[in-house]
Scaffold this motif. Structure first.
Motif, PDB file in Angstrom:
ATOM      1  N   LEU A  46       0.852  -1.179   0.000  1.00  0.00           N
ATOM      2  CA  LEU A  46       0.000   0.000   0.000  1.00  0.00           C
ATOM      3  C   LEU A  46       0.891   1.234   0.000  1.00  0.00           C
ATOM      4  CD1 LEU A  46      -3.032   0.722   0.120  1.00  0.00           C
ATOM      5  CD2 LEU A  46      -2.774   0.907   2.600  1.00  0.00           C
ATOM      6  N   GLN A  47       0.821   2.036  -1.065  1.00  0.00           N
ATOM      7  CA  GLN A  47       1.736   3.172  -1.224  1.00  0.00           C
ATOM      8  C   GLN A  47       1.106   4.443  -0.643  1.00  0.00           C
ATOM      9  OE1 GLN A  47       2.658   2.596  -5.552  1.00  0.00           O
ATOM     10  NE2 GLN A  47       4.753   2.467  -4.786  1.00  0.00           N
ATOM     11  N   THR A  48       1.167   4.544   0.675  1.00  0.00           N
ATOM     12  CA  THR A  48       0.558   5.684   1.353  1.00  0.00           C
ATOM     13  C   THR A  48       1.361   6.964   1.187  1.00  0.00           C
ATOM     14  OG1 THR A  48       1.667   4.973   3.380  1.00  0.00           O
ATOM     15  CG2 THR A  48      -0.612   4.245   3.060  1.00  0.00           C
ATOM     16  N   TRP A  49       2.559   6.865   0.624  1.00  0.00           N
ATOM     17  CA  TRP A  49       3.391   8.058   0.429  1.00  0.00           C
ATOM     18  C   TRP A  49       3.158   8.715  -0.933  1.00  0.00           C
ATOM     19  CZ3 TRP A  49       5.148   3.065   0.833  1.00  0.00           C
ATOM     20  CH2 TRP A  49       5.688   2.504  -0.321  1.00  0.00           C
ATOM     21  N   GLY A 137     -10.781   9.623  -1.933  1.00  0.00           N
ATOM     22  CA  GLY A 137     -11.567   8.422  -1.685  1.00  0.00           C
ATOM     23  C   GLY A 137     -11.009   7.176  -2.333  1.00  0.00           C
ATOM     24  N   HIS A 138      -9.724   7.158  -2.603  1.00  0.00           N
ATOM     25  CA  HIS A 138      -9.078   6.018  -3.239  1.00  0.00           C
ATOM     26  C   HIS A 138      -7.836   5.610  -2.444  1.00  0.00           C
ATOM     27  CE1 HIS A 138     -11.567   7.355  -6.539  1.00  0.00           C
ATOM     28  NE2 HIS A 138     -11.214   6.329  -7.276  1.00  0.00           N
ATOM     29  N   ARG A 139      -7.407   4.373  -2.653  1.00  0.00           N
ATOM     30  CA  ARG A 139      -6.122   3.915  -2.141  1.00  0.00           C
ATOM     31  C   ARG A 139      -5.231   3.548  -3.317  1.00  0.00           C
ATOM     32  NH1 ARG A 139      -6.907   0.295   3.330  1.00  0.00           N
ATOM     33  NH2 ARG A 139      -8.703   1.428   4.194  1.00  0.00           N
ATOM     34  N   ILE A 140      -3.927   3.652  -3.081  1.00  0.00           N
ATOM     35  CA  ILE A 140      -2.957   3.326  -4.119  1.00  0.00           C
ATOM     36  C   ILE A 140      -2.172   2.110  -3.661  1.00  0.00           C
ATOM     37  CG2 ILE A 140      -0.971   4.157  -5.438  1.00  0.00           C
ATOM     38  CD1 ILE A 140      -2.007   7.016  -4.936  1.00  0.00           C
ATOM     39  N   ILE A 141      -2.328   1.019  -4.398  1.00  0.00           N
ATOM     40  CA  ILE A 141      -1.626  -0.214  -4.068  1.00  0.00           C
ATOM     41  C   ILE A 141      -0.771  -0.624  -5.257  1.00  0.00           C
ATOM     42  CG2 ILE A 141      -3.540  -1.689  -4.816  1.00  0.00           C
ATOM     43  CD1 ILE A 141      -2.737  -3.618  -2.530  1.00  0.00           C
ATOM     44  N   SER A 142       0.435  -1.079  -4.984  1.00  0.00           N
ATOM     45  CA  SER A 142       1.335  -1.491  -6.048  1.00  0.00           C
ATOM     46  C   SER A 142       1.607  -2.979  -5.938  1.00  0.00           C
ATOM     47  CB  SER A 142       2.649  -0.714  -5.969  1.00  0.00           C
ATOM     48  OG  SER A 142       3.437  -0.927  -7.120  1.00  0.00           O
ATOM     49  N   CYS A 173     -11.581   0.526 -10.791  1.00  0.00           N
ATOM     50  CA  CYS A 173     -10.156   0.734 -10.490  1.00  0.00           C
ATOM     51  C   CYS A 173      -9.394   1.129 -11.751  1.00  0.00           C
ATOM     52  CB  CYS A 173      -9.546  -0.542  -9.925  1.00  0.00           C
ATOM     53  SG  CYS A 173     -10.292  -1.129  -8.385  1.00  0.00           S
ATOM     54  N   LEU A 174      -8.312   1.883 -11.555  1.00  0.00           N
ATOM     55  CA  LEU A 174      -7.394   2.199 -12.639  1.00  0.00           C
ATOM     56  C   LEU A 174      -6.143   1.348 -12.471  1.00  0.00           C
ATOM     57  CD1 LEU A 174      -7.598   6.097 -12.861  1.00  0.00           C
ATOM     58  CD2 LEU A 174      -8.586   4.417 -14.430  1.00  0.00           C
ATOM     59  N   CYS A 190      -7.477   2.444  -6.474  1.00  0.00           N
ATOM     60  CA  CYS A 190      -8.686   1.675  -6.153  1.00  0.00           C
ATOM     61  C   CYS A 190      -9.610   2.478  -5.243  1.00  0.00           C
ATOM     62  CB  CYS A 190      -8.288   0.369  -5.469  1.00  0.00           C
ATOM     63  SG  CYS A 190      -9.652  -0.711  -5.047  1.00  0.00           S
ATOM     64  N   PRO A 191     -10.893   2.623  -5.603  1.00  0.00           N
ATOM     65  CA  PRO A 191     -11.844   3.290  -4.704  1.00  0.00           C
ATOM     66  C   PRO A 191     -11.921   2.559  -3.360  1.00  0.00           C
ATOM     67  CG  PRO A 191     -12.802   2.983  -6.882  1.00  0.00           C
ATOM     68  CD  PRO A 191     -11.529   2.190  -6.854  1.00  0.00           C
ATOM     69  N   GLU A 192     -12.139   3.326  -2.290  1.00  0.00           N
ATOM     70  CA  GLU A 192     -12.206   2.742  -0.958  1.00  0.00           C
ATOM     71  C   GLU A 192     -13.198   1.582  -0.890  1.00  0.00           C
ATOM     72  OE1 GLU A 192     -10.618   3.178   1.796  1.00  0.00           O
ATOM     73  OE2 GLU A 192      -9.577   5.092   1.685  1.00  0.00           O
ATOM     74  N   HIS A 193     -14.372   1.752  -1.509  1.00  0.00           N
ATOM     75  CA  HIS A 193     -15.412   0.729  -1.394  1.00  0.00           C
ATOM     76  C   HIS A 193     -15.049  -0.552  -2.146  1.00  0.00           C
ATOM     77  CE1 HIS A 193     -16.574   2.552  -5.304  1.00  0.00           C
ATOM     78  NE2 HIS A 193     -17.019   1.338  -5.569  1.00  0.00           N
ATOM     79  N   GLN A 194     -14.027  -0.473  -3.013  1.00  0.00           N
ATOM     80  CA  GLN A 194     -13.628  -1.636  -3.804  1.00  0.00           C
ATOM     81  C   GLN A 194     -12.362  -2.290  -3.271  1.00  0.00           C
ATOM     82  OE1 GLN A 194     -15.887  -1.947  -6.195  1.00  0.00           O
ATOM     83  NE2 GLN A 194     -15.175  -3.938  -6.927  1.00  0.00           N
ATOM     84  N   PHE A 195     -11.771  -1.684  -2.265  1.00  0.00           N
ATOM     85  CA  PHE A 195     -10.450  -2.114  -1.830  1.00  0.00           C
ATOM     86  C   PHE A 195     -10.461  -3.515  -1.227  1.00  0.00           C
ATOM     87  CE2 PHE A 195      -6.782  -2.128   1.126  1.00  0.00           C
ATOM     88  CZ  PHE A 195      -5.794  -1.928   0.179  1.00  0.00           C
TER      89      PHE A 195
END
Length: 348
Positions: A46-49, A137-142, A173-174, A190-195
């Motif tokens: 999870l790329q929180t940075w 409202g999205h998270r970034i995961i690699s 998701c993109l 990824c949208p939060e609701h889809q994570f």
């Protein structure tokens, strides 16, 4: 919004992560296991940075061509490139990754430089039809590693090119092809609701710590904001491999170009981001001595891997930035000998 385009929405503030990586990284079984998974299979992190920025509007391509260091002439839907946003005097505002969708561009920007990047871009908008919008409202995961595509294919049909939406349940998701470690991979917005759905699809993919990810990106020669560069760093100081991947010397005008071309014509900068292969553990901020000069530079990033051993990134003065030369890192535990190399360090 045409003409006076502004940041349409601001992402929910997130804790700063640009300063959390270990100052001194020592060997551990956890890093060894995660590293092998990354290099031989794939891992997820999870790329929180990072934060995501949407750049839309009919004028987005022509306008952005004048704002970044790389050439967008062939930047069509499905494309990816890396670039920098500079100040007029050539310092790095941020190093960004860009992808082109049918209706907009997506930029991944270091969280610690997001506001400064948006402010700098927004300042250059006059009458252009361009909309800058933080993706909230999205998270970034690699997912990184040679089997990243296979792992993600369990969840969706991946884009044929380098960017696009998912399919089925993953359509919101993109999926962005993104080699952030030197082993290939994808980044997913990824949208939060889809994570939860995405995480379930990747349940058998090993989780990677930020420390291990940082080692891999250092081996690959990918500088990190607040570690290897800041608002005082010239883009040309980030080394030949970075400049080759991020800077075009054949495109038209962009902000900061005059300084970049002046340095390019002169042939050198006074300091350069280089790799170090070290005989022991060193720490970020350690001073470096060389035969050519006592104050040769300082360590900016550190790492250890089963493949490379102890490594570091360092901003070295020109006299010491000589591949193959020896330097001494002045660490808290005593002097550590190191060899200077150009990035990337892996595969050499």
């Amino acid at each position: 919004m045409a003409g006076d385009a502004r940041l349409a929405s601001t992402p929910t503030p997130m804790p700063r992560r640009d300063t959390t990586s270990s100052k001194t990284l020592v060997p551990s079984e956890e890093i060894a296991v995660e590293y092998r998974a990354l290099r031989e299979d794939c891992v997820r992190i999870l790329q929180t940075w990072l934060k995501a920025l949407s750049i839309a509007g009919e004028d987005r391509k022509a306008w952005l061509q004048g704002q970044v260091t790389n050439d967008l002439r062939d930047f069509e839907a499905g494309s990816h490139l890396d670039a920098c946003v500079l100040t007029p005097t050539g310092q790095v505002v941020s190093a960004i990754s860009l992808w082109a969708l049918e209706d907009r561009f997506i930029a991944l920007v270091p969280e610690g430089r997001f506001d400064a990047t948006v402010e700098r871009l927004d300042r250059m908008l006059i009458l252009e039809d361009v909309v800058l919008e933080g993706i909230a409202g999205h998270r970034i995961i690699s997912v990184q590693g040679p089997n990243a595509s296979r792992a993600l294919s369990q969840a969706t049909e991946l884009p044929r090119l380098s960017a696009g939406p998912g399919s089925g349940a993953m359509e919101p998701c993109l999926f962005l092809r993104h080699d952030a470690t030197g082993s290939g991979g994808w980044t997913v917005i990824c949208p939060e609701h889809q994570f939860t759905t995405l995480e379930e699809a990747l349940a058998t993919t090993a989780v990677c710590s930020e420390a291990t990810f940082d080692v891999a990106r250092l081996e690959a020669g990918i500088p990190r904001n607040a570690f290897d560069y800041d608002e005082n760093t010239l883009v040309m100081e980030l080394g030949p491999a970075f400049v080759e991947a991020n800077v075009s010397f054949t495109k038209g005008c962009y902000t900061g170009q005059e300084v970049v071309h002046r340095i390019y014509s002169r042939g050198h900068v006074n300091r350069t981001w280089m790799g170090l292969r070290c005989e022991g553990a060193v720490s970020r901020g350690d001073r470096i001595r060389a035969a050519a000069r006592e104050d040769a530079g300082k360590v900016t990033s550190v790492g250890w891997s089963p493949e490379s051993g102890f490594i570091a990134g360092a901003l070295l003065r020109r006299e010491a930035a000589v591949p193959g030369s020896a330097v001494t890192v002045v660490s808290e535990s005593g002097p550590v000998q190191a060899r200077v190399e150009h990035f990337p360090l892996r595969g050499r």
